[in-house]
Every structure is written in structure tokens, then in C-alpha cells.
Write a protein that holds these residues in place. Structure first.
Motif, PDB file in Angstrom:
ATOM      1  N   LYS A 152    -124.807  -5.456  -5.434  1.00  0.00           N
ATOM      2  CA  LYS A 152    -123.934  -6.395  -4.768  1.00  0.00           C
ATOM      3  C   LYS A 152    -123.691  -6.023  -3.494  1.00  0.00           C
ATOM      4  CE  LYS A 152    -120.933  -7.188  -9.007  1.00  0.00           C
ATOM      5  NZ  LYS A 152    -119.757  -7.166  -9.635  1.00  0.00           N
ATOM      6  N   TRP A 178    -120.531 -12.737  -1.755  1.00  0.00           N
ATOM      7  CA  TRP A 178    -119.500 -11.732  -1.198  1.00  0.00           C
ATOM      8  C   TRP A 178    -119.695 -11.423   0.235  1.00  0.00           C
ATOM      9  CZ3 TRP A 178    -123.109 -10.212  -5.185  1.00  0.00           C
ATOM     10  CH2 TRP A 178    -122.473 -10.569  -6.764  1.00  0.00           C
ATOM     11  N   PHE A 188    -116.337  -5.783   0.526  1.00  0.00           N
ATOM     12  CA  PHE A 188    -115.952  -4.865  -0.658  1.00  0.00           C
ATOM     13  C   PHE A 188    -115.079  -3.720   0.047  1.00  0.00           C
ATOM     14  CE2 PHE A 188    -120.063  -3.338   1.168  1.00  0.00           C
ATOM     15  CZ  PHE A 188    -120.046  -1.950   0.927  1.00  0.00           C
ATOM     16  N   PHE A 232    -115.536  -6.830  -4.874  1.00  0.00           N
ATOM     17  CA  PHE A 232    -116.175  -7.657  -4.061  1.00  0.00           C
ATOM     18  C   PHE A 232    -115.546  -8.952  -4.011  1.00  0.00           C
ATOM     19  CE2 PHE A 232    -118.906  -4.199  -5.475  1.00  0.00           C
ATOM     20  CZ  PHE A 232    -119.819  -4.085  -4.292  1.00  0.00           C
ATOM     21  N   THR A 233    -115.478  -9.561  -2.741  1.00  0.00           N
ATOM     22  CA  THR A 233    -114.992 -10.990  -2.681  1.00  0.00           C
ATOM     23  C   THR A 233    -115.445 -11.564  -1.373  1.00  0.00           C
ATOM     24  OG1 THR A 233    -113.072 -12.065  -2.391  1.00  0.00           O
ATOM     25  CG2 THR A 233    -113.020 -10.105  -1.247  1.00  0.00           C
TER      26      THR A 233
END
Length: 280
Positions: free
Chosen positions: A166, A241, A244, A254-255
Motif C-alpha cells: 500500500k 490511496w 497514510f 490509507f485514504t
């Protein structure tokens, strides 16, 4: 500050903490890399027979470990670089950061700093230049040195092995969108430290490793990454993402939404403030 990032096929390295953006006038870093202790093989009181280089160590830590293992004066291994003749890629410009591969190395009776460093670099070359790393880098429109640089950031930033893919995806997404990486680990590297907090003044640092101010990747790797981080760098987890932050151990969020990230950062700040309060 530049506003555009060149295509990944032409990204030059311009040079592990979480991405934390400037929120309400403050910059907050997340988890910095924890530095493990040197482990030497053999009996505690006997001369060591092996040298363990952990994943995520910086070159300076490796040099110090070699000095200690070979019972040399501090700084001897660093000074030996000029005569080590290491087989580094051209992009490295003689800097072995990222290529001192983390592994257990035997300490032969006639071991020297030059022979140990060469062994580490040769091990790295075998790992990096063979499949799947080289093929994975090419698949992602990078050269191997760029893949190692991304892996070094992943190694420094990811709190767990599960997060590595990620983190790598965040790096790719930011490069592709022409966004600065804003990785606190690169500032920590420039300042020779590991910390949980990055200040606003830190983000103004005049350094090619300041990924808040400079676009693209830092000019060299910032750690010596292990195989898990390398795999993440060539095969990032699919996702959109861009941000984070590790709010607390075991809780990295995470976004792709900046407002959500700001809320996560606020929660991180509250956790830090709470942990800093003296026990009653």
C-alpha cells in the motif's frame, strides 16, 4: 516548487515516516523506522563469526557495524569506500546506499571492510539484476535503481510487511499525479535521524532529500531495503490511496480523501499528546 512530475520512464532520482500533509498549519510525521541492534554470530565472548545486517539500516549504520565486527577504529570502513571498487550502478555515483544488502555475512579470518562491502554489493546486484526485480522494474517503466529507491522508502515507511504494498502504491500514485511525495523518512535521512514528528521548519529544509519541496524521488535510496520491500516496489497493491498515517501501532490508515486524512492526522496528534503526558 515544480508542479509537474515527468513520465515515470524519465523520472530521475531527485531523491522510511508516513505521508502526513500540512494540516491546520502543522506538519506531523508518523512512524519512523525503528533501528535494530547489531547482532553478531558466535559466542558472546568469542570473536564473532558472522555479521547480521538488518533490513532498513542506513549505510552509516552498516559502516559502524563493520568497524565494530572487525575491531577497527570508528570511521575506518567509511574511509575504505574509495578503495573498495564497489560494482555500483552508474546512477549511484559511488554511493552504496541501498546496495548494502541486508543479510548474514561470514567473517573470514582475513575479512576487510572492502571485502565485506563488496560482498554486500555483489549480493545486492544478484538480487536486483535478476528476475523478478529487473523485469518488475521494467514493467513499471523504471530502472532498477529507481525501484531500489522506492523500496528503500517503503522499508522506512511501512509499519508492517502487510502495509508495504500500500505504501508503494501511494508513492506511485503521487508520482503519476505530479504530487510531491511528502515522505518524512526522506527528511529524517537528510538530517541523520529517526523521529515520529516532523515540524514545519523541517519541511523547509534545503536538501535534495526534502520530498516536501522537491518533486520526484530522492537522489539515492534512503535505506538498504529487504526483499519484501523490493517486491512491494515492483508489485504495489492496487488502490487509489494518496495519504497514510499510522495513528497508533497496528492502525495505519490509507485514504484518497484529504479531509479523511486530516481527521486521521488529528487523531494521531491526540494520541501523541496523550502518550506524552506524564503518568499520574
Amino acid at each position: 516548487m515544480q508542479t509537474n512530475t515527468p513520465p515515470r520512464s524519465s523520472i530521475r532520482l531527485t531523491r522510511r515516516g508516513r505521508i502526513v500533509l500540512i494540516a491546520t498549519g502543522a506538519v506531523v510525521a508518523a512512524t519512523a523506522v525503528a533501528v535494530p541492534l547489531l547482532t553478531l554470530g558466535g559466542e558472546q565472548d568469542a570473536k564473532p563469526t558472522s555479521l547480521v545486517i538488518p533490513e532498513g539500516w542506513r549505510a552509516g549504520q552498516v559502516y559502524e557495524a563493520v568497524d565494530k565486527a572487525l575491531e577497527l577504529p570508528p570511521g575506518a570502513t567509511r574511509k575504505s569506500l574509495a578503495k573498495a571498487h564497489l560494482r555500483l550502478p552508474i546512477d549511484a555515483e559511488g554511493n552504496p546506499e541501498g546496495y548494502l544488502f541486508p543479510a548474514t555475512y561470514p567473517l573470514q579470518e582475513k575479512a576487510t571492510p572492502e571485502s565485506l562491502l563488496a560482498y554486500m554489493v555483489d549480493t545486492a546486484n544478484k538480487k536486483f539484476n535478476g528476475a523478478p526485480i529487473a523485469a518488475g522494474a521494467q514493467r513499471n517503466a523504471m530502472n532498477v535503481y529507481q525501484a531500489v529507491t522506492i523500496a528503500s522508502i517503503v522499508q522506512a515507511e511501512a509499519a508492517t510487511k502487510a502495509d508495504m504494498g500500500k505504501v508503494a502504491r501511494v508513492i506511485f500514485n503521487r508520482l503519476e499525479r505530479g504530487m510531491p511525495l511528502q515522505m518524512d523518512s526522506t527528511i529524517n535521512y537528510a538530517l541523520g535521524r529517526s523521529t515520529l514528528r516532523t515540524t514545519l521548519d523541517d519541511t523547509r529544509l534545503d536538501s535534495p532529500y526534502n520530498s516536501y519541496q522537491r518533486m520526484g524521488l530522492p537522489p539515492t535510496p534512503i535505506t538498504n531495503p529487504g526483499e519484501d520491500a523490493l517486491r512491494a516496489a515492483i508489485s504495489p497493491t492496487p488502490g487509489d490511496w494518496l495519504y497514510f498515517v499510522t495513528v497508533k501501532p497496528g492502525d495505519t490508515r490509507f485514504t484518497a480523501d484529504y479531509a479523511e486524512h486530516q481527521r486521521n492526522v488529528a487523531e494521531f496528534n491526540a494520541q501523541q499528546k496523550k502518550s506524552a503526558q506524564p503518568a499520574k
